[in-house]
Write an enzyme that holds these catalytic residues in place. Structure first.
Site, PDB file in Angstrom:
ATOM      1  N   ASP A   1       0.999  -1.115   0.481  1.00  0.00           N
ATOM      2  CA  ASP A   1       0.406   0.279   0.121  1.00  0.00           C
ATOM      3  C   ASP A   1       1.223   1.525  -0.270  1.00  0.00           C
ATOM      4  O   ASP A   1       2.299   1.475   0.471  1.00  0.00           O
ATOM      5  CB  ASP A   1      -0.580   0.142   1.424  1.00  0.00           C
ATOM      6  N   TYR A   2       0.417   2.470  -0.467  1.00  0.00           N
ATOM      7  CA  TYR A   2       0.784   3.634  -0.399  1.00  0.00           C
ATOM      8  C   TYR A   2       1.487   3.403   0.903  1.00  0.00           C
ATOM      9  O   TYR A   2       2.422   4.404   0.932  1.00  0.00           O
ATOM     10  CB  TYR A   2       0.129   4.495  -0.763  1.00  0.00           C
TER      11      TYR A   2
END
Ligand code: URA
Length: 239
Positions: A107-108
């Site tokens: 994820d970011y």
């Protein structure tokens, strides 16, 4: 820039023939370099600048395989492009290493170990659901999970309507407000660790992947990468 090499070695590298058979091809006048037939076995070529043809057809050497791990910082996406113009992990890898692709995703907001390679077969094998390799994360969660919550995480919890596979979960540390969990899973579902922890009532505040199969993040600085060792590549089943 590639080094000069003997013509027969280059032909073998391209997968056309063994070096010995390539020598026969040269003697028999089947090989040209930059348009001129070459019959001398000692000739050298530069794979970057010379055009080598067999029976008039140009041949090229396959791209060398590259395998590296990046310590992904938060604030980067692992997709190759982003609709919101956010930074992508490709910006952290020098372009002269060629086109590399992340294996799986982070994820970011997640940091840590991200394997990147141009070996499409390995990527396919490692991410195939029937054969997902283990991934270990360190998660700082809000609150202190009870023994019941930890057992539920180990047995499997329902996220997005489906139960997660058994996981290894160790409570590594705690203070009054937060706990540090080490979680090993064998799946790669979307935001899986965050959703698992939320399912037992604990939001993930920080998430870092520290291991994937035989690979360890170790003390690789954040935002840096290193090439895998030959042993690591072999253990993963690459090359
Ligand atoms: N689980 C998550 O929730 N996020 C990741 O990036 C990886 C695993």
């Amino acid at each position: 820039m590639a080094e000069e090499m003997r013509l027969q070695k280059f032909i073998a590298l391209c997968g056309i023939a063994s070096r010995r058979a390539a020598e026969d091809m040269i003697i028999n006048g089947r090989i040209s370099v930059n348009g001129a037939i070459i019959r001398e076995l000692g000739s050298k070529v530069n794979p970057d600048t010379d055009i080598v043809s067999v029976d008039g057809k140009t041949i090229t050497a396959p791209e060398p395989k590259v395998y590296l791990i990046l310590n992904k910082p938060k604030g980067y996406v692992t997709t190759l492009k982003d609709n919101f113009n956010r930074h992508t992990v490709l910006e952290l890898i020098p372009p002269d290493l060629g086109r590399l692709y992340p294996v799986g995703r982070l994820d970011y907001d997640t940091e840590g170990l991200l394997l990147m390679t141009n070996d499409g077969d390995l990527t396919y094998r490692l991410t195939h659901p029937s054969h997902e390799i283990s991934k270990t994360y360190l998660a700082v969660v809000s609150g202190i999970p009870s023994e019941d919550a930890l057992s539920a995480l180990r047995r499997g919890v329902v996220i997005d309507g489906r139960k997660t596979h058994p996981a290894q979960v160790i409570l590594k540390k705690k203070n009054e407000k937060n706990a540090l969990l080490q979680i090993t899973i064998h799946e790669g579902r979307n935001r899986q660790v965050r959703k698992m922890c939320e399912a037992v009532g604990h939001a993930v505040l920080k998430l870092r992947r520290v291991a994937e199969g035989p690979l360890r993040l170790g003390d690789l600085p954040i935002g840096s990468f290193r090439h895998l060792t030959e042993a690591e590549v072999a253990n993963l089943g690459g090359k």
